[in-house]
Design a protein around this motif. Structure first.
Motif, short mmCIF file in Angstrom:
data_model
loop_
_atom_site.label_atom_id
_atom_site.label_comp_id
_atom_site.label_asym_id
_atom_site.label_seq_id
_atom_site.Cartn_x
_atom_site.Cartn_y
_atom_site.Cartn_z
N VAL A 202 0.84 -1.21 0.00
CA VAL A 202 0.00 0.00 0.00
C VAL A 202 0.87 1.25 0.00
O VAL A 202 2.07 1.20 0.27
CB VAL A 202 -0.94 0.04 1.24
CG1 VAL A 202 -1.91 -1.14 1.23
CG2 VAL A 202 -0.14 0.10 2.52
N CYS A 203 0.22 2.37 -0.30
CA CYS A 203 0.91 3.67 -0.28
C CYS A 203 1.35 3.98 1.16
O CYS A 203 0.54 3.91 2.07
CB CYS A 203 -0.05 4.75 -0.78
SG CYS A 203 0.54 6.43 -0.49
N PRO A 204 2.64 4.30 1.37
CA PRO A 204 3.09 4.57 2.73
C PRO A 204 2.50 5.87 3.30
O PRO A 204 2.54 6.09 4.51
CB PRO A 204 4.61 4.68 2.59
CG PRO A 204 4.87 4.94 1.15
CD PRO A 204 3.72 4.37 0.38
N SER A 205 1.93 6.69 2.42
CA SER A 205 1.39 7.96 2.90
C SER A 205 -0.10 7.86 3.26
O SER A 205 -0.51 8.27 4.33
CB SER A 205 1.61 9.03 1.83
OG SER A 205 0.98 10.22 2.20
N CYS A 206 -0.91 7.29 2.35
CA CYS A 206 -2.35 7.26 2.62
C CYS A 206 -2.91 5.85 2.74
O CYS A 206 -4.11 5.67 2.90
CB CYS A 206 -3.10 8.05 1.54
SG CYS A 206 -3.22 7.15 -0.05
N SER A 207 -2.06 4.82 2.67
CA SER A 207 -2.47 3.40 2.80
C SER A 207 -3.40 2.90 1.69
O SER A 207 -4.00 1.83 1.82
CB SER A 207 -3.13 3.12 4.16
OG SER A 207 -2.21 3.36 5.18
N SER A 208 -3.50 3.66 0.61
CA SER A 208 -4.33 3.17 -0.50
C SER A 208 -3.65 1.97 -1.16
O SER A 208 -2.43 1.90 -1.24
CB SER A 208 -4.49 4.30 -1.52
OG SER A 208 -4.98 3.77 -2.75
N ILE A 209 -4.47 1.03 -1.62
CA ILE A 209 -3.87 -0.12 -2.34
C ILE A 209 -3.68 0.21 -3.82
O ILE A 209 -3.06 -0.54 -4.56
CB ILE A 209 -4.74 -1.40 -2.21
CG1 ILE A 209 -6.12 -1.24 -2.85
CG2 ILE A 209 -4.87 -1.84 -0.76
CD1 ILE A 209 -6.86 -2.55 -3.05
N VAL B 272 4.16 5.13 -7.57
CA VAL B 272 3.27 6.28 -7.43
C VAL B 272 1.93 5.82 -6.91
O VAL B 272 1.47 4.71 -7.20
CB VAL B 272 3.12 7.04 -8.78
CG1 VAL B 272 2.46 6.16 -9.85
CG2 VAL B 272 2.35 8.34 -8.62
N CYS B 273 1.30 6.65 -6.06
CA CYS B 273 -0.02 6.34 -5.52
C CYS B 273 -1.06 7.05 -6.39
O CYS B 273 -0.96 8.25 -6.60
CB CYS B 273 -0.11 6.83 -4.07
SG CYS B 273 -1.78 6.73 -3.41
N ASN B 274 -2.00 6.28 -6.88
CA ASN B 274 -3.04 6.88 -7.72
C ASN B 274 -4.10 7.62 -6.91
O ASN B 274 -4.91 8.33 -7.46
CB ASN B 274 -3.71 5.80 -8.59
CG ASN B 274 -2.75 5.29 -9.67
OD1 ASN B 274 -1.90 6.04 -10.15
ND2 ASN B 274 -2.87 4.02 -10.02
N SER B 275 -4.06 7.43 -5.60
CA SER B 275 -5.04 8.12 -4.77
C SER B 275 -4.55 9.49 -4.31
O SER B 275 -5.28 10.46 -4.35
CB SER B 275 -5.40 7.29 -3.54
OG SER B 275 -5.93 6.05 -3.92
N CYS B 276 -3.25 9.56 -3.88
CA CYS B 276 -2.76 10.84 -3.34
C CYS B 276 -1.56 11.36 -4.12
O CYS B 276 -0.95 12.35 -3.72
CB CYS B 276 -2.42 10.70 -1.86
SG CYS B 276 -0.91 9.76 -1.53
N SER B 277 -1.17 10.70 -5.23
CA SER B 277 -0.06 11.11 -6.10
C SER B 277 1.31 11.05 -5.43
O SER B 277 2.29 11.55 -5.97
CB SER B 277 -0.27 12.53 -6.66
OG SER B 277 -1.50 12.60 -7.32
N HIS B 278 1.38 10.48 -4.24
CA HIS B 278 2.66 10.37 -3.53
C HIS B 278 3.63 9.48 -4.33
O HIS B 278 3.24 8.45 -4.87
CB HIS B 278 2.39 9.75 -2.15
CG HIS B 278 3.58 9.65 -1.27
ND1 HIS B 278 4.38 10.73 -0.96
CD2 HIS B 278 4.12 8.58 -0.61
CE1 HIS B 278 5.35 10.34 -0.17
NE2 HIS B 278 5.21 9.04 0.06
N LEU B 279 4.90 9.94 -4.43
CA LEU B 279 5.94 9.13 -5.07
C LEU B 279 6.79 8.52 -3.98
O LEU B 279 7.16 9.20 -3.02
CB LEU B 279 6.83 10.01 -5.95
CG LEU B 279 6.20 10.60 -7.21
CD1 LEU B 279 7.11 11.67 -7.79
CD2 LEU B 279 5.94 9.51 -8.24
ZN LIG Z 1 -1.43 7.57 -1.30
#
Ligand SMILES: [Zn+2]
Ligand SMILES: [Zn+2]
Ligand SMILES: [Zn+2]
Length: 327
Positions: free
Chosen positions: A191-198, A250-257
């Motif tokens: 998951v995204c380390p920033s927002c936990s989105s899968i 890249v996270c498609n939910s919060c754009s975090h790289l």
């Molecule tokens: Zn995210």
């Protein structure tokens, strides 16, 4: 009383071998076995279901711990609860050893079946059986057969091991189970380390040295050349005009790289989401008779914890491991 071959029983299909037919009393099913302590039974069926059903029927009988048990065809269950695949020599040596132990045993009628089963044949082990249809993954079939009302054979062997009735013999596996429901049916998801989105993906990104822009490699492609989509600089040489950043997700939910995704576990049984470090680790051992178990087998009762005497001395023999004393 245990010396004659009248204690040998052949259950199921008759053997092709006439010598076996002479040696054994033939029975159609387990129900025909005598209820006496001590005997040898060989189960001979064509299919695994019948073999396992006969083994279950056999172990539901009182005193079954005191019998030698063979099969003519191994099943995963038989590997855990029998003395092996029938072989004349093996059967006769196993029977001789068990018979002499049984005959000198003082507390045959009151012994705990598990202690008795392990005590009369020192080759026996409490073995784990892997079953992917069970949420606990591993169970201990011999415990299940002797104590069918237990909810967890794992917890039972753990408790018996702590008391010294059993001891660890060999580590077979290490599994992780859900901390909420003890299920081993887990899925691990990045998951995204920033927002936990899968909803994350890996991407090849580029980093423009001129303006510092970082973006997907695709967005830098212009007419077959690399050009920064932000400052329109042509990127000719890697290391001079641009490079590839380590952050290749890249996270498609919060754009975090990011460089490395976090991993969470999702319990497929109770739907809980649990951090990997919060999962419970279970070590699955093959087990043998422990020191307290040995004591129980020899003396027929569990050694009670001695009360401390006024001098503060405790009988050394009570401690399972003498090395613990005096440290
Ligand atoms: Zn995210
Ligand atoms: Zn740029
Ligand atoms: Zn769960």
């Amino acid at each position: 009383m245990l010396t004659s071959n009248s204690h040998f029983f052949w259950v199921g299909n008759p053997a092709d071998d006439s010598q076996i037919n002479e040696k054994f009393t033939q029975l159609e099913n387990i129900a025909g076995l005598p209820s006496a302590l001590g005997g040898l039974v060989c189960i001979h069926h064509d299919n695994a279901e019948e073999i396992d059903a006969s083994l279950k029927a056999f172990y539901s009988r009182p005193g079954s711990w005191s019998w030698c048990v063979f099969v003519t065809k191994a099943t995963p269950l038989s590997e855990c609860v029998t003395d092996g695949v029938y072989d004349e020599q093996l059967a006769s040596s196993t029977w001789d050893g068990m018979r002499s132990r049984l005959e000198t045993m003082k507390h045959r009628s009151t012994v705990d079946p598990l202690v008795g089963w392990l005590g009369v044949n020192r080759e026996r082990r409490v073995k784990p059986l892997k079953s992917i249809t069970s949420t606990s993954i591993y169970s201990y079939p011999i415990i299940d057969l002797f104590f069918p009302d237990l909810s967890s054979t794992y917890r039972y062997v753990l408790a018996e091991q702590k008391q010294g009735v059993l001891e660890n013999d060999q580590l077979i596996d290490r599994i992780r189970v859900c901390s909420k429901c003890n299920s081993g049916h887990l899925n691990y998801i990045e998951v995204c380390p920033s927002c936990s989105s899968i909803d994350i993906e890996s991407q090849s990104s580029l980093h423009c040295f001129t303006c510092g822009h970082v973006g997907d490699q695709q967005s830098f492609l212009r007419r077959g050349k690399l050009e920064c989509p932000k400052c329109l600089t042509q990127l000719r040489h890697i290391g001079v005009d641009y490079d590839r950043p380590l952050e290749n997700h890249v996270c498609n939910s919060c754009s975090h790289l990011f460089v490395e995704a976090s991993t969470v576990s999702h319990c497929l049984s109770c739907s809980s989401q649990i951090a990997v470090e919060d999962l419970v680790v279970r070590k699955i051992y093959k087990m043998s008779l422990g020191e307290t178990g040995e004591y129980t087998f020899q003396h027929g009762k569990v050694a009670q914890a001695p009360t401390l005497s006024i001098k503060g001395k405790v009988d050394v023999s009570f401690f399972p491991e003498p090395a613990c004393v005096g440290q």
